[in-house]
Design an enzyme around this catalytic site. Sequence first.
Site, PDB file in Angstrom:
ATOM      1  N   GLU A  26      17.659  88.840  58.516  1.00  0.00           N
ATOM      2  CA  GLU A  26      18.251  88.456  57.241  1.00  0.00           C
ATOM      3  C   GLU A  26      17.214  88.038  56.195  1.00  0.00           C
ATOM      4  O   GLU A  26      16.104  87.634  56.500  1.00  0.00           O
ATOM      5  CB  GLU A  26      19.301  87.341  57.422  1.00  0.00           C
ATOM      6  CG  GLU A  26      20.524  87.789  58.193  1.00  0.00           C
ATOM      7  CD  GLU A  26      21.642  86.772  58.142  1.00  0.00           C
ATOM      8  OE1 GLU A  26      22.804  87.206  58.049  1.00  0.00           O
ATOM      9  OE2 GLU A  26      21.382  85.549  58.213  1.00  0.00           O
ATOM     10  N   TRP A  80      33.168  79.059  53.590  1.00  0.00           N
ATOM     11  CA  TRP A  80      32.658  80.404  53.290  1.00  0.00           C
ATOM     12  C   TRP A  80      33.807  81.401  53.105  1.00  0.00           C
ATOM     13  O   TRP A  80      34.715  81.454  53.915  1.00  0.00           O
ATOM     14  CB  TRP A  80      31.758  80.867  54.437  1.00  0.00           C
ATOM     15  CG  TRP A  80      31.097  82.181  54.193  1.00  0.00           C
ATOM     16  CD1 TRP A  80      29.856  82.391  53.669  1.00  0.00           C
ATOM     17  CD2 TRP A  80      31.637  83.486  54.465  1.00  0.00           C
ATOM     18  NE1 TRP A  80      29.587  83.741  53.587  1.00  0.00           N
ATOM     19  CE2 TRP A  80      30.671  84.439  54.074  1.00  0.00           C
ATOM     20  CE3 TRP A  80      32.845  83.939  54.991  1.00  0.00           C
ATOM     21  CZ2 TRP A  80      30.866  85.821  54.193  1.00  0.00           C
ATOM     22  CZ3 TRP A  80      33.057  85.314  55.104  1.00  0.00           C
ATOM     23  CH2 TRP A  80      32.067  86.236  54.716  1.00  0.00           C
ATOM     24  N   ASP A  98      20.829  92.231  52.126  1.00  0.00           N
ATOM     25  CA  ASP A  98      19.858  91.298  51.531  1.00  0.00           C
ATOM     26  C   ASP A  98      18.632  91.998  50.940  1.00  0.00           C
ATOM     27  O   ASP A  98      17.492  91.702  51.313  1.00  0.00           O
ATOM     28  CB  ASP A  98      19.408  90.247  52.548  1.00  0.00           C
ATOM     29  CG  ASP A  98      20.544  89.575  53.278  1.00  0.00           C
ATOM     30  OD1 ASP A  98      21.653  89.553  52.724  1.00  0.00           O
ATOM     31  OD2 ASP A  98      20.336  89.073  54.393  1.00  0.00           O
ATOM     32  N   TRP A 106      31.853  76.565  47.904  1.00  0.00           N
ATOM     33  CA  TRP A 106      30.850  76.797  48.935  1.00  0.00           C
ATOM     34  C   TRP A 106      29.599  77.421  48.322  1.00  0.00           C
ATOM     35  O   TRP A 106      29.664  78.245  47.427  1.00  0.00           O
ATOM     36  CB  TRP A 106      31.419  77.740  49.989  1.00  0.00           C
ATOM     37  CG  TRP A 106      30.411  78.321  50.932  1.00  0.00           C
ATOM     38  CD1 TRP A 106      29.647  79.438  50.744  1.00  0.00           C
ATOM     39  CD2 TRP A 106      30.055  77.816  52.222  1.00  0.00           C
ATOM     40  NE1 TRP A 106      28.842  79.663  51.828  1.00  0.00           N
ATOM     41  CE2 TRP A 106      29.071  78.681  52.761  1.00  0.00           C
ATOM     42  CE3 TRP A 106      30.486  76.718  52.989  1.00  0.00           C
ATOM     43  CZ2 TRP A 106      28.504  78.487  54.021  1.00  0.00           C
ATOM     44  CZ3 TRP A 106      29.923  76.528  54.237  1.00  0.00           C
ATOM     45  CH2 TRP A 106      28.953  77.397  54.747  1.00  0.00           C
ATOM     46  N   GLN A 144      24.813  82.589  46.685  1.00  0.00           N
ATOM     47  CA  GLN A 144      26.086  82.925  47.313  1.00  0.00           C
ATOM     48  C   GLN A 144      27.098  81.811  47.029  1.00  0.00           C
ATOM     49  O   GLN A 144      26.819  80.638  47.277  1.00  0.00           O
ATOM     50  CB  GLN A 144      25.893  83.072  48.821  1.00  0.00           C
ATOM     51  CG  GLN A 144      25.046  84.268  49.219  1.00  0.00           C
ATOM     52  CD  GLN A 144      25.810  85.573  49.086  1.00  0.00           C
ATOM     53  OE1 GLN A 144      26.517  85.979  49.991  1.00  0.00           O
ATOM     54  NE2 GLN A 144      25.672  86.221  47.938  1.00  0.00           N
ATOM     55  N   PHE A 204      27.146  89.985  48.660  1.00  0.00           N
ATOM     56  CA  PHE A 204      26.201  89.295  49.537  1.00  0.00           C
ATOM     57  C   PHE A 204      24.842  89.176  48.833  1.00  0.00           C
ATOM     58  O   PHE A 204      24.700  89.504  47.666  1.00  0.00           O
ATOM     59  CB  PHE A 204      26.084  90.035  50.860  1.00  0.00           C
ATOM     60  CG  PHE A 204      27.164  89.678  51.860  1.00  0.00           C
ATOM     61  CD1 PHE A 204      28.352  89.081  51.470  1.00  0.00           C
ATOM     62  CD2 PHE A 204      26.991  89.946  53.211  1.00  0.00           C
ATOM     63  CE1 PHE A 204      29.347  88.763  52.381  1.00  0.00           C
ATOM     64  CE2 PHE A 204      27.965  89.627  54.142  1.00  0.00           C
ATOM     65  CZ  PHE A 204      29.144  89.040  53.733  1.00  0.00           C
ATOM     66  N   ASN A 216      25.708  79.161  49.652  1.00  0.00           N
ATOM     67  CA  ASN A 216      24.710  79.417  50.684  1.00  0.00           C
ATOM     68  C   ASN A 216      23.501  80.130  50.089  1.00  0.00           C
ATOM     69  O   ASN A 216      22.932  79.601  49.132  1.00  0.00           O
ATOM     70  CB  ASN A 216      25.275  80.072  51.952  1.00  0.00           C
ATOM     71  CG  ASN A 216      25.967  81.394  51.813  1.00  0.00           C
ATOM     72  OD1 ASN A 216      27.081  81.473  51.308  1.00  0.00           O
ATOM     73  ND2 ASN A 216      25.345  82.454  52.287  1.00  0.00           N
ATOM     74  N   ASP A 217      23.068  81.262  50.593  1.00  0.00           N
ATOM     75  CA  ASP A 217      21.757  81.822  50.259  1.00  0.00           C
ATOM     76  C   ASP A 217      21.443  81.829  48.766  1.00  0.00           C
ATOM     77  O   ASP A 217      22.274  82.252  47.954  1.00  0.00           O
ATOM     78  CB  ASP A 217      21.670  83.274  50.716  1.00  0.00           C
ATOM     79  CG  ASP A 217      21.949  83.465  52.192  1.00  0.00           C
ATOM     80  OD1 ASP A 217      22.220  82.480  52.878  1.00  0.00           O
ATOM     81  OD2 ASP A 217      21.892  84.621  52.638  1.00  0.00           O
TER      82      ASP A 217
END
Length: 548
Positions: A301, A155, A257, A128, A147, A187, A130-131
């Site tokens: 975020e 996730w 973040d 997976w 991520q 994170f 993401n960001d």
Amino acid sequence: MKIPCKAAFTIYLLLFSGITLYAGDISFKITKKYLNFPVSHRQDRCKMTFDVKGESTLSVVIRLAPDEADYWVFRDVSAFKGKTIKITYEGNDAGLNKIYQADEFAGQDSLYKEKNRPQFHFTTQRGWINDPNGLIYHKGEYHLFYQHNPYEKDWENMHWGHAVSKDLVHWEELADALYPDHLGTMFSGSAVIDYENTAGFNKGKTPAMVVAFTAAGPDRQVQGIAYSLDDGRTFTKYAGNPVIDSKDKWNSNDTRDPKVFWYAPSKHWVMVLNERDGHSIYTSGNLKDWTYESHITGFWECPELFELPVDGDTQTMKWVMYGASGTYMIGSFNGKEFKPETGKFCYTNGCIYAAQTFTNIPSTDGRRIQMGWGRVSHPGMPFNGMMMMPTELTLRTTKDGIRLISVPVKETEQLFQSVQKWQSLTSDEANQKLAAFKATDCLRIKTTIKLSHATDAGLSLFGQRILNYDMNFNTVNGHFYSPQDPTSMELSADIYIDRTTIEVFIDGGLYSYSMERHPSDGNKEGFHFWGNRIKVKHLEVFSVKSIW
């Protein structure tokens, strides 16, 4: 008797609790680069722990396949060569015997050739994504941290994945950079180069690359830092973490973040941090001790705060603040407080989320370069998510005031070659020209359409409307948009079509959006301009080179 697998949340609570559950285990003396793990989504997630005597302990959850695997994932264990790794698993331990080590990971021979692998967007090899995190340029390399769940295509288990590029286009994926620890999973965050050794991590003339990240535990999210002295290949976490723990201040678990940058006029570090209902600003002289300064509501975020010239004029500078959703404000910043001077605007929409910009870009370049997460699935693939194309951000004066513009970076031009170009076509003529390209895997199309008797018009691909301009309601694909000439009947679009996604830049980047590409599902129409008596004033088709 074996204890059944716990629910994923319960397992997470136990990761660092010290409670011992009965489990099977297996040990490997590491002689190869990778450990390969079979994954089955017919299994529940269960806790897996890696122990290296005197070195490290890592706990994750994984759906280890006891029999047939849906796909395989891997862990790079080259750093542990010659050492013994003990793996303990709290689920069906039949899958332990299927784990094996090798100098190649399972499926490596077909890597980047898979049916639904994007061809000009970055995707992780397995798992997976993401960001984007820690985007930074250093010593000729663009670093993309992100991520990453290495153990499944959904996730969980947040690590920081890592890839580097010389040109923002061709990427080399490296081993994961940050791993979950006693404070939680890793994170999102950011990266800087500490040239002045403010944190004391530098070694001789080698400046430390320092990353700020959120550690997400079961009851709070805290901020930590880590440093690298080998160009981001390995990181050492600061023993004094966390450097910020603000849950009690906000009575919220949403404190994450951190975006860190150097504010030269005051000679201090700035951190912009998502906290509860907006973005907080902290300052520090050493990246370790942080002072709360101010807070602005209305963002969510992945905060960003940066300065840009207006219309390229370095004598007229404005600050931009945005959050993960693509909305932004323009204003001023004094090193401690951001003051908006406009309302909130939207410059991009669609499947892009949590975009971040690169720090440490050389002053001779001066660009503000952004990458965002593409919330896109890839059917049948052992990976999920992607990065959207890198874009350059600028501020331009428009009829509505100063606005943020986003266009693909110039480096992407090497991937596209013009193969056909036409002018002044009817929609029927344009459709006939495009018929030859309907089965093409990847394509770029530049077009300008002019409405006449139609109040809405656009371009579809196998029935999916990739461009939909409604002049009466002033919308482009459902989002409000007004051209620079408010009575104009023309609209231009630069359209990038990959295997699983589509990105569209309107009128030179005044607005952009992205979408997941739909399968044809038996539709044989291909490309189709629609709209009553529209003119296709310009149409250009480009072939696409793979970045792999």
